[in-house]
Each structure stands twice: as structure tokens, then as C-alpha cells.
Design a protein around this motif. Structure first.
Motif, mmCIF file in Angstrom:
data_model
loop_
_atom_site.group_PDB
_atom_site.id
_atom_site.type_symbol
_atom_site.label_atom_id
_atom_site.label_comp_id
_atom_site.label_asym_id
_atom_site.label_seq_id
_atom_site.Cartn_x
_atom_site.Cartn_y
_atom_site.Cartn_z
ATOM 1 N N ASP A 194 103.190 -58.695 -46.602
ATOM 2 C CA ASP A 194 102.156 -57.193 -46.607
ATOM 3 C C ASP A 194 101.952 -56.191 -47.665
ATOM 4 O OD1 ASP A 194 104.114 -57.245 -45.588
ATOM 5 O OD2 ASP A 194 103.516 -56.179 -43.796
ATOM 6 N N THR A 195 103.408 -56.426 -47.582
ATOM 7 C CA THR A 195 103.988 -55.243 -48.435
ATOM 8 C C THR A 195 103.890 -53.878 -48.954
ATOM 9 O OG1 THR A 195 106.296 -55.613 -47.331
ATOM 10 C CG2 THR A 195 106.302 -53.597 -48.846
ATOM 11 N N PRO A 196 103.035 -55.347 -50.593
ATOM 12 C CA PRO A 196 103.039 -55.474 -51.587
ATOM 13 C C PRO A 196 100.650 -54.552 -51.991
ATOM 14 C CG PRO A 196 104.245 -57.142 -52.120
ATOM 15 C CD PRO A 196 104.001 -56.865 -51.021
ATOM 16 N N PHE A 197 100.670 -55.334 -50.639
ATOM 17 C CA PHE A 197 98.695 -54.814 -50.339
ATOM 18 C C PHE A 197 99.264 -53.862 -49.551
ATOM 19 C CE2 PHE A 197 99.046 -59.758 -50.459
ATOM 20 C CZ PHE A 197 98.406 -59.844 -51.298
ATOM 21 N N ILE A 198 99.889 -53.238 -48.586
ATOM 22 C CA ILE A 198 100.246 -51.914 -47.963
ATOM 23 C C ILE A 198 100.415 -50.952 -48.935
ATOM 24 C CG2 ILE A 198 101.234 -50.275 -46.755
ATOM 25 C CD1 ILE A 198 101.841 -52.539 -44.928
ATOM 26 N N MET A 199 100.697 -51.392 -49.835
ATOM 27 C CA MET A 199 101.513 -49.975 -51.354
ATOM 28 C C MET A 199 100.255 -49.812 -52.156
ATOM 29 S SD MET A 199 105.423 -51.078 -52.632
ATOM 30 C CE MET A 199 104.968 -49.206 -54.205
ATOM 31 N N THR A 212 106.631 -50.317 -63.628
ATOM 32 C CA THR A 212 107.014 -51.102 -64.837
ATOM 33 C C THR A 212 107.641 -52.457 -64.684
ATOM 34 O OG1 THR A 212 108.659 -50.230 -66.074
ATOM 35 C CG2 THR A 212 106.609 -49.404 -66.972
ATOM 36 N N SER A 213 108.199 -52.260 -63.278
ATOM 37 C CA SER A 213 109.538 -52.769 -63.074
ATOM 38 C C SER A 213 109.421 -53.877 -61.187
ATOM 39 C CB SER A 213 110.303 -52.766 -63.331
ATOM 40 O OG SER A 213 111.404 -53.823 -63.240
ATOM 41 N N MET A 214 109.299 -54.688 -60.549
ATOM 42 C CA MET A 214 108.827 -55.378 -59.142
ATOM 43 C C MET A 214 110.167 -55.988 -58.854
ATOM 44 S SD MET A 214 105.313 -54.163 -58.121
ATOM 45 C CE MET A 214 105.533 -53.103 -56.976
ATOM 46 N N ASP A 215 110.459 -55.794 -57.929
ATOM 47 C CA ASP A 215 111.436 -56.907 -56.715
ATOM 48 C C ASP A 215 110.876 -57.203 -56.174
ATOM 49 O OD1 ASP A 215 113.617 -57.688 -59.552
ATOM 50 O OD2 ASP A 215 114.742 -56.862 -58.385
ATOM 51 N N ILE A 216 110.542 -58.548 -55.976
ATOM 52 C CA ILE A 216 109.894 -58.919 -54.574
ATOM 53 C C ILE A 216 110.491 -59.831 -53.843
ATOM 54 C CG2 ILE A 216 107.977 -59.072 -53.334
ATOM 55 C CD1 ILE A 216 106.233 -57.593 -55.443
ATOM 56 N N SER A 217 110.679 -59.982 -52.304
ATOM 57 C CA SER A 217 111.151 -60.748 -52.110
ATOM 58 C C SER A 217 110.911 -60.959 -50.702
ATOM 59 C CB SER A 217 112.868 -60.560 -51.690
ATOM 60 O OG SER A 217 113.607 -61.426 -50.300
ATOM 61 N N PHE A 218 110.324 -62.311 -50.664
ATOM 62 C CA PHE A 218 109.426 -63.038 -48.631
ATOM 63 C C PHE A 218 110.045 -63.383 -48.508
ATOM 64 C CE2 PHE A 218 105.726 -61.758 -52.045
ATOM 65 C CZ PHE A 218 105.470 -60.644 -51.880
ATOM 66 N N ASP A 219 109.908 -63.370 -46.857
ATOM 67 C CA ASP A 219 110.524 -64.125 -46.155
ATOM 68 C C ASP A 219 109.661 -65.014 -45.096
ATOM 69 O OD1 ASP A 219 110.146 -62.239 -44.101
ATOM 70 O OD2 ASP A 219 112.376 -62.112 -43.704
ATOM 71 N N PHE A 220 108.491 -64.565 -45.433
ATOM 72 C CA PHE A 220 107.409 -65.709 -44.493
ATOM 73 C C PHE A 220 107.883 -67.194 -45.158
ATOM 74 C CE2 PHE A 220 103.504 -67.715 -44.185
ATOM 75 C CZ PHE A 220 102.912 -67.810 -43.009
ATOM 76 N N TRP A 221 107.668 -68.107 -43.691
ATOM 77 C CA TRP A 221 107.606 -69.405 -43.744
ATOM 78 C C TRP A 221 107.239 -70.295 -42.556
ATOM 79 C CZ3 TRP A 221 109.898 -73.173 -40.451
ATOM 80 C CH2 TRP A 221 110.485 -73.843 -41.040
#
Ligand SMILES: [Zn+2]
Length: 331
Positions: A194-199, A212-221
Motif C-alpha cells: 500500500d505504501t506507494p499507493f498512499i504516497m 527521481t529515485s526510490m527503493d521499495i521493499s515489500f514483505d507481503f507473502w
């Protein structure tokens, strides 16, 4: 913005009277993804709805608001090049963890009128810049712990961007610092899909277009036999790439760390068609612009089925992360 198809999905059972309720963070059912989970000018203490600004506020054009030209200010008599260097020193060229989530208030602000969790922004300058982003180095809970048990009265040195409070009260400074704030930092997002959607629902498009630059980490499994999660993933996964194609459209460096679904648990291998399906949104995004870096990081058990595809092209890179051990595999 999240595609409209999501509006009809993820209907949750409401438990409004549940005093222990917290919005889910690690699931694509999370609040903020579908329109139905958001409320314009909503209550920040309602965990069931993400409060979002009205469209006209989000569409605010820079320069449209009246501002003090600060003609008596020594700072604004400096050349813009020097001011930019100062902005960079204060608030640029860092990796910054950022989230808008359901959390307890900051311990470093004046005592809040109301206790308890609320929707709130939090940011922290990464203390491990350049390292892998599997875990946060410092967050709101750490701040509260340090305040309560170690007597800390303000955020530790170096964990916050400088000058952010000043930007709130100086429009001309805000407008000229935006390109530094949004354009030179690496924004690090984690926890849930959800995080990028909220942003995307909160930031003004004028600001998100500067990132210009993003690091995204998802732990959904999930496992394949968890049908609702599998269906949710199938919808949210491509929507995430759409978000970068159409909303964060100036991002040219993106590192996606994804805990991929456990397809390998069923039938041993994944067929080529399924791999095509999984990589299609990434391929589309890869072709949508010239990337300085587009990197997909997956757990080790996903490497064998993706390595061949990664080697056949040079638009995106593949890397490995060992999720549970939080080991670091860096560029
Ligand atoms: Zn960090």
C-alpha cells in the motif's frame, strides 16, 4: 493513482467497535489502495479510512500562492546556486525512509491533544545509506522507545532532514527547495504494497513528479492456496508498475525488493507462460523511459527461474535478497 478497478476489490468486513483495530500493513487489502478506503478531508483518528486532501488542494500549482519575497532576508540575497548548496546540505542527497501510516504520535512534538494512534507522516534519514533496504534502521517506535526509556528529547542527530519545518513557513524557500528535497533524495518505502499507493494519494502531483529515485521493499507473502491473497496480488502487482508508469513518472532509479508469491511450492517449477506474466509489467515499465537503474531483488528461490530472462536483456537487473536473515547484497 490506483486504477479504478481496485475500487471494487478488497471489500473488508468492518469492525468499527473493535478498540484493538489497526489497519493491515502487510497485505494488499491495506487501506489506501482502493478509492473506497480513502476519505477526502477524513478524520486522522479513523483507522478505517485514509484521510486524503481534496483534488483542488493536490493540484496546487507552484507560484499560485501569494508569498513574501523576503527582500530583507540575507539568505535570499545569496545567489540561487549558493542557496541550492545550502538546501542540499540540509535536506538533499540522502536516502530517506518515508511513510504515512497508522501510528502513535511523535514523542518529540508538544504533547498531542489526543493520545492513541492516528494517520501520520514519519521520515528518517537512512543510517545505512547504500545498503540493502530490507529493514528500517530507525522508526517512530524507536523514537518513542528512546524517549521513554533513554530520556531522548529530540530525534538523534542525523536522523531527520534539516530545514523541513522552515519550509512550512517560507513559501519562496519551499518552492525553490522542492527540486532538492524531492529530486536528490532516494525515497525508501517498505512494509506493505500500500505504501506507494498512499504516497500517490497524498503528495501533490507537482511534487511526486520531481522524485527521481526510490527503493521499495515489500514483505507481503502468501501461498497459492490462499485464494483471496492470490487474487489481490494478481491485481495489485501490475497496478504498482502502472503507478510508476503514470504517476512517479520522473523516477529513473528504482530498486524493487519483492517477496514473490510461493508458486514454487506447487508443482516444483514455474512454467514459461507464468514467468512471462510476472515479468510483463516490469518489461513495460522498463521500456517506458531510459533508466539509470531498474533493479528487481527477489528471494534466492526465485533466482533460477528469472536469471535466464534477466540475462537476455539489459533494461533491468536482477539481484537476490535473503528476506528472513536480512543479509545485505549490494550493487
Ligand atoms: Zn535505513
Amino acid at each position: 493513482m490506483a486504477p479504478k478497478i481496485l475500487t471494487t476489490l478488497f471489500k473488508r468486513k468492518r469492525k468499527e467497535n473493535d478498540p484493538y483495530f489497526r489497519p493491515k500493513c502487510g497485505s494488499p487489502n491495506a487501506i489506501g489502495i482502493s478509492d473506497s478506503t480513502c476519505e477526502v478531508n477524513g478524520d486522522p483518528f479513523n483507522g478505517w479510512k485514509l484521510p486524503i486532501p481534496p483534488p483542488e488542494q493536490r493540484a496546487l500549482k507552484l507560484g499560485a500562492r501569494q508569498c513574501n519575497r523576503q527582500q530583507a532576508s540575507r539568505f535570499f540575497q545569496l545567489p540561487i546556486e549558493v542557496r541550492t548548496l545550502i538546501y542540499i546540505e540540509l535536506m538533499g542527497n540522502r536516502s530517506v525512509h518515508i511513510e504515512h501510516a497508522w501510528m502513535l504520535p511523535s514523542p518529540f512534538r508538544p504533547k498531542p491533544k489526543r493520545e492513541g494512534e492516528r494517520w501520520d507522516w514519519w521520515h528518517g534519514v537512512c543510517q545505512r545509506s547504500g545498503r540493502f533496504v530490507d529493514d528500517r534502521c530507525w522508526d517512530r517506535r524507536d523514537e518513542r522507545y528512546a524517549n521513554r526509556f533513554e530520556g531522548l528529547k529530540s530525534a538523534p542527530a542525523g536522523t531527520k532532514l534539516g530545514g523541513v519545518e522552515w519550509l512550512r513557513c517560507c513559501q519562496i524557500g519551499y518552492e525553490e527547495a522542492l527540486t532538492v528535497l524531492y529530486g536528490t533524495n532516494v525515497f525508501v518505502l517498505r512494509i506493505g504494497l500500500d505504501t506507494p499507493f498512499i504516497m500517490s494519494r497524498l503528495l501533490s502531483p507537482a511534487c511526486s513528479a520531481l522524485i527521481t529515485s526510490m527503493d521499495i521493499s515489500f514483505d507481503f507473502w502468501y501461498k497459492l492456496d490462499q485464494r483471496p491473497e492470490a487474487a489481490a496480488w494478481a491485481t495489485v502487482y501490475p497496478a504498482l508498475f502502472d503507478l510508476f508508469e503514470h504517476y512517479f513518472c520522473n523516477v529513473h532509479s528504482l530498486r524493487l525488493t519483492m517477496h514473490m508469491p510461493a508458486w514454487e511450492k506447487v508443482g516444483g517449477t514455474i512454467n514459461d507462460g507464468k514467468i512471462d506474466e510476472i515479468l510483463a509489467p516490469l518489461e513495460r515499465l522498463a521500456q517506458s523511459r531510459n533508466w539509470t537503474r531498474l533493479k528487481l531483488c527477489v528471494p534466492i528461490d526465485w533466482l533460477p527461474c528469472l536469471t535466464g530472462r534477466a540475462k537476455k536483456q539489459n533494461r533491468w537487473e536482477l539481484a537476490m535478497t535473503e528476506w528472513y536473515e536480512h543479509k545485505t547484497f549490494v550493487d
